[in-house]
Structure formats: structure tokens, C-alpha cells
Design a protein around this motif. Structure first.
Motif, mmCIF file in Angstrom:
data_model
loop_
_atom_site.group_PDB
_atom_site.id
_atom_site.type_symbol
_atom_site.label_atom_id
_atom_site.label_comp_id
_atom_site.label_asym_id
_atom_site.label_seq_id
_atom_site.Cartn_x
_atom_site.Cartn_y
_atom_site.Cartn_z
ATOM 1 N N ALA B 77 0.603 -1.287 0.009
ATOM 2 C CA ALA B 77 0.067 0.079 0.682
ATOM 3 C C ALA B 77 1.017 0.943 0.430
ATOM 4 O O ALA B 77 0.510 2.097 -0.239
ATOM 5 N N ARG B 78 1.911 1.026 0.548
ATOM 6 C CA ARG B 78 2.518 2.552 0.586
ATOM 7 C C ARG B 78 3.567 2.909 -0.722
ATOM 8 O O ARG B 78 3.016 2.925 -1.989
ATOM 9 N N PRO B 79 2.749 4.338 -0.907
ATOM 10 C CA PRO B 79 2.805 4.731 -2.473
ATOM 11 C C PRO B 79 4.409 5.461 -2.702
ATOM 12 O O PRO B 79 5.013 5.926 -1.899
ATOM 13 N N ALA B 80 4.216 5.920 -4.103
ATOM 14 C CA ALA B 80 5.169 6.213 -4.509
ATOM 15 C C ALA B 80 5.944 8.165 -4.098
ATOM 16 O O ALA B 80 7.068 7.805 -3.601
ATOM 17 N N SER B 81 4.628 8.290 -4.350
ATOM 18 C CA SER B 81 5.134 9.603 -3.692
ATOM 19 C C SER B 81 5.674 10.216 -2.715
ATOM 20 O O SER B 81 5.990 9.325 -1.557
ATOM 21 N N ALA B 82 6.224 10.771 -2.695
ATOM 22 C CA ALA B 82 6.765 11.578 -0.957
ATOM 23 C C ALA B 82 6.556 12.625 -0.675
ATOM 24 O O ALA B 82 6.760 13.188 0.371
ATOM 25 N N ASP B 83 5.534 12.813 -0.776
ATOM 26 C CA ASP B 83 4.218 13.754 0.135
ATOM 27 C C ASP B 83 4.068 12.875 1.611
ATOM 28 O O ASP B 83 3.630 11.706 1.403
ATOM 29 N N PRO B 84 4.610 14.093 2.032
ATOM 30 C CA PRO B 84 3.783 13.202 3.513
ATOM 31 C C PRO B 84 2.646 13.187 4.233
ATOM 32 O O PRO B 84 2.410 12.158 4.339
ATOM 33 N N VAL B 85 1.562 14.045 3.515
ATOM 34 C CA VAL B 85 0.197 13.662 3.758
ATOM 35 C C VAL B 85 -0.562 12.787 3.089
ATOM 36 O O VAL B 85 -1.450 12.140 3.536
ATOM 37 N N THR B 86 0.310 12.770 1.715
ATOM 38 C CA THR B 86 -0.792 10.853 1.390
ATOM 39 C C THR B 86 0.218 10.014 1.618
ATOM 40 O O THR B 86 -0.481 9.256 1.889
ATOM 41 N N ARG B 87 1.268 10.072 2.341
ATOM 42 C CA ARG B 87 2.194 8.607 2.849
ATOM 43 C C ARG B 87 1.396 8.543 3.778
ATOM 44 O O ARG B 87 0.878 7.177 4.610
ATOM 45 N N LEU B 88 0.912 10.057 4.648
ATOM 46 C CA LEU B 88 -0.059 9.352 6.028
ATOM 47 C C LEU B 88 -1.171 8.408 5.813
ATOM 48 O O LEU B 88 -1.097 8.199 6.793
ATOM 49 N N ALA B 89 -1.685 9.633 4.881
ATOM 50 C CA ALA B 89 -3.263 8.833 4.421
ATOM 51 C C ALA B 89 -3.200 7.146 4.390
ATOM 52 O O ALA B 89 -4.301 6.888 4.706
ATOM 53 N N ALA B 90 -2.020 6.767 3.410
ATOM 54 C CA ALA B 90 -2.010 5.706 3.171
ATOM 55 C C ALA B 90 -1.916 5.197 4.825
ATOM 56 O O ALA B 90 -2.206 3.612 4.369
ATOM 57 N N TYR B 91 -1.270 5.432 5.170
ATOM 58 C CA TYR B 91 -0.440 4.823 6.358
ATOM 59 C C TYR B 91 -1.755 4.409 7.023
ATOM 60 O O TYR B 91 -2.203 3.142 7.930
ATOM 61 N N VAL B 92 -2.697 5.220 7.501
ATOM 62 C CA VAL B 92 -3.891 4.782 8.087
ATOM 63 C C VAL B 92 -4.843 4.846 7.481
ATOM 64 O O VAL B 92 -5.546 3.454 7.963
ATOM 65 N N GLU B 93 -4.910 4.042 6.195
ATOM 66 C CA GLU B 93 -6.136 3.576 5.466
ATOM 67 C C GLU B 93 -5.315 2.066 5.492
ATOM 68 O O GLU B 93 -6.346 1.710 5.894
ATOM 69 N N ASN B 94 -4.792 2.060 5.494
ATOM 70 C CA ASN B 94 -4.104 0.344 5.000
ATOM 71 C C ASN B 94 -3.724 0.066 6.661
ATOM 72 O O ASN B 94 -4.573 -1.284 6.656
ATOM 73 N N HIS B 95 -3.626 0.794 7.971
ATOM 74 C CA HIS B 95 -4.002 0.674 9.073
ATOM 75 C C HIS B 95 -5.364 -0.096 9.716
ATOM 76 O O HIS B 95 -5.628 -0.837 10.006
ATOM 77 N N ILE B 96 -6.205 0.967 8.890
ATOM 78 C CA ILE B 96 -7.449 0.439 9.917
ATOM 79 C C ILE B 96 -8.158 -0.136 8.881
ATOM 80 O O ILE B 96 -8.833 -1.273 9.375
ATOM 81 N N ALA B 97 -8.094 -0.848 7.637
ATOM 82 C CA ALA B 97 -7.873 -2.069 6.949
ATOM 83 C C ALA B 97 -8.040 -3.111 7.604
ATOM 84 O O ALA B 97 -8.336 -4.364 7.311
#
Lengths: 215, 215
Positions: B77-97
DNA sequence: GAATTAATTGAACGTTCGTTTTATTATGTC
DNA sequence: GACATAATAAAACGAACGTTCAATTAATTC
């Protein structure tokens, strides 16, 4: 092979409670044997049954008194003010102070619920729900007054409580952070999480945690 | 009184794992007996020892595979993007799912750590630390880039993980809130908690949760 | 179809568990 | 100092625990 010199029922019972909290927190309720507990107190297992009729009675007593203590502590800390920000701050401060001070007992009350009978589980959960309801009320009042920006009051209350109680998992007294620093950080995170509109002019909405807390 | 018709090692082992996760989550590791587990699978207790040499081996296997699954899921799920907001959002979404989908296994992995031997506990904690480090890195990058306002990266990471994982305590599929709604709310609370400066123009800093999340 | 391997049963092992019973000694009271 | 009561020890109870072992049958291989 009988009563020992200097033995005292009150002192023994207190020693049993203390040792039980510590042992159950470390080993788990099921994994702790009555013989282990007795050895920790310096007594034979049979002596425990003078104070607690069964192992489960012991667990329930510890949990009930923990929850009663939590409700009582909040009753004493609850501010007279009607301001939601003040009330929320008091709730957070009381919660963190209480849980850090009683890390082991909190562990027991949170992790060993499944070892209670249905009836006793219900009793403990009733107290817990009452405590959580206090937070939900604060959040709802704040949201209605427009000082909090909250999506879902129930969900936010659960998230906050999980976040705050989680302190006991990693916090160790005397390490990197002091209790005051931890409390300040959690207060800051809480206020941001609920989108608090600062009403006292002590912090900027997007300010650093230190600002939001140093009141 | 021997091999039964239609018996199949692979199927039995899978059934044992499944039943074990469910039973341990409900009763606790210590409280679950091997005979209970065997009965749930429809087999005698001795048959379990063909698949797991000891009860603790069974527990360790369940935990290790859970943690490996979590790390693997985040890797995917880890995004290629370097943007912290995008990465944090992906982390939260993956964690909860991941945690909602595997409520029971998460319960086991979080609650039964004390039943592992020292060596195996270390192994599991190593994986857990690696997973948490991913979040700390995101938070630090965001703080350094000035898009997050964070007091203490380590403390914030722990607070966020406790908050998110807490979902499994109260969330029940098919009740008031859907997984998507819960995820949206937690994403919103997370972004507010870290003081995220919205960089995509999709939400106002003090906006309602729905605004901050609907991207 | 015989031989081999895979999967399971049933019985038993020694240990530990929570708890009870009985006896014994210290402490407090008159 | 006799007597009542409080506090414990010591031993035992049956039940349940994790685990092992030998026997037995199903599936597979040749």
C-alpha cells in the motif's frame, strides 16, 4: 504450622491486593496461580481464602475498586466551569494522571474482562460506560456550542480514550519524558483532534503543542 | 479410532489456525485448552500435535504470520509519492483496513505477548517496531518539511497507533458505521492531530472532517 | 494388491490447578 | 491465666492441564 507471630489480617489483605495487581498485570490472570500469589505475599495459598472466597472474587474486587477510583477521581477533578474546552482539558489531565499512576491496575481492568462472569462483567462495563459518557457529553456540548469541530461524537470519544489510555503501554516513569510533558503533549493533540477553537487566547489554532498547553 | 475418511492434513491445519485465532481472541491464550481447540476443529487433542509441537508454537505461528501480513500489506500500500500527507493517509487507511479485517488476530497479537518466550517475544517486537518506524519516518519527514506541526514524533506515533488500533475494540461490522465512514473519520482526526497543512486544496485547516477527507 | 506413508484415535503420564478441611498457634479480652 | 477469637500452616481433594505413545485405519505409491 499455624498463626505466625506479628500476623495481621488487614496488612495481609493489603499485601494480597498489591501483589495480585502486580502479578496479574505481569503474567495475566489465568497464568497467575494462587500459590504464586501466596508465595509473593509470604504466606500459604490457603490463607488467601480468608480474604477472598475465590480467585475470581479477587479479580473482580480489584477491578471494581479501580473503576470506582477512576469515577471518584473524575468527580473531584471535574471543573465547575461550563466551558467545554476547560472541561475537556480537565478530563484529559485527570485521565492521564490517573492511568499513569495506576498503570498496573489499569492493565488488569482492561485486559482481564473476559475472566469475569457475565453479571460482573456487566457491572464493570456499566461503570466504564458512565465514565466514557462524561467525555461524550463534553464533546457534544462543545460541538453544539461551535467550539469543537467534530464529525461523530461517539467515535471521537472512543478514539480519544484509546489514545490516552495507550499511554500505559509505552510510558515508563523516569525515562525520556516526564508526566507533565506527556500530559501537555496529549492535551495539545486532543485539542487539535477535536478542532478546538481556542477561547482563552493562550494558543494559536495551528500553533505548536507547547503553546496550546501552557495555560 | 484412527485415520478418518476424508481427512486431509492441509485442511486440518487451516481449521486449527482459524479456530485458534477465534478461541484465543475470545477466551485468552491461557484460558483456552488444547482439548477445547481440538473439539472446535472436530478432532482429538493429540491430533493437534501433528501440526504444532507445542501450544506456544501455535501461538507464535499465529502472531508471526499476522505481523508478516501487516508488514506485507503496508509494503503493497505504500505510495510512491514523497508527499508526507499522501503517505500518512495511506498508512492510516492501510492500518485501519487491515485491523478491522483481522480483528481477532490483532487481538491475539496485542494481548498475548506475555505468553511468548523471551526470544520469540523479541522477534515479534522487532517486526512491530519496524512497522511503527514507518509511521515515525512519515511524521518526521512531514515535520521537517513544515507540513506537520508535531511536538514529539515518537509520542505522536504511539498516540496515533493506539488510537487507530483501538478501532477493533468497539467496531462491529454491519452496525451504525461502515468501514469507509470509520476510515474517513480517523483520517480526518489524524490529519488534524498532526496539524497537517492541506496542500491539495481539498480541505480547510479548521474544516469539518468530511472536507479534509473527501479527496 | 502389497507396501508405504499420512492422519487420527484412545488411553495414559506426571503436574499443576483452585479449593477445602483440619489442626495449630498467636493475639486480644476478661 | 483462662478463654475466645483471629490468622495461619499443612495436607489433601478431584479435576483439568499439556503432552506422549502405541495402535489403527485411510490414502497413496508401486
Amino acid at each position: 504450622m499455624a498463626r505466625t507471630t506479628g500476623s495481621d489480617g488487614e496488612k495481609t489483605e493489603a499485601a494480597v491486593r498489591e501483589a495480585a495487581v502486580s502479578l496479574i498485570a505481569r503474567l495475566g490472570y489465568e497464568a497467575m496461580s494462587m500459590r504464586q500469589l501466596a508465595a509473593e505475599v509470604g504466606v500459604q495459598a490457603a490463607a488467601l481464602y480468608r480474604y477472598f472466597p475465590t480467585k475470581e472474587d479477587l479479580l473482580f474486587t480489584l477491578m471494581r475498586e479501580h473503576m470506582e477510583g477512576l469515577l471518584k477521581a473524575w468527580g473531584a477533578a471535574r471543573p465547575a466551569s461550563a466551558d467545554p474546552v476547560t472541561r475537556l482539558a480537565a478530563y484529559v489531565e485527570n485521565h492521564i494522571a490517573f492511568h499513569i499512576e495506576r498503570r498496573h491496575a489499569t492493565h488488569v481492568s482492561n485486559m482481564e474482562l473476559r475472566s469475569l462472569s457475565h453479571e460482573r462483567l456487566t457491572q464493570i462495563l456499566k461503570m466504564r460506560t458512565a465514565y466514557e459518557k462524561e467525555l461524550r457529553t463534553i464533546l457534544r456540548d462543545g460541538a453544539e456550542a461551535g467550539v469543537f469541530q467534530i464529525d461523530d461524537t461517539g467515535l471521537t470519544a472512543m478514539a480519544l480514550i484509546q489514545m490516552m489510555t495507550g499511554v500505559i503501554v509505552w510510558f515508563r516513569p523516569g525515562e525520556r519524558l516526564s508526566i507533565a510533558e506527556v500530559t501537555a503533549s496529549y492535551l495539545s493533540m486532543t485539542m487539535r483532534l477535536v478542532g478546538a477553537t481556542i477561547s482563552h487566547g493562550t494558543a494559536r489554532p495551528s500553533g505548536r503543542a507547547r503553546d496550546a498547553v501552557a495555560l
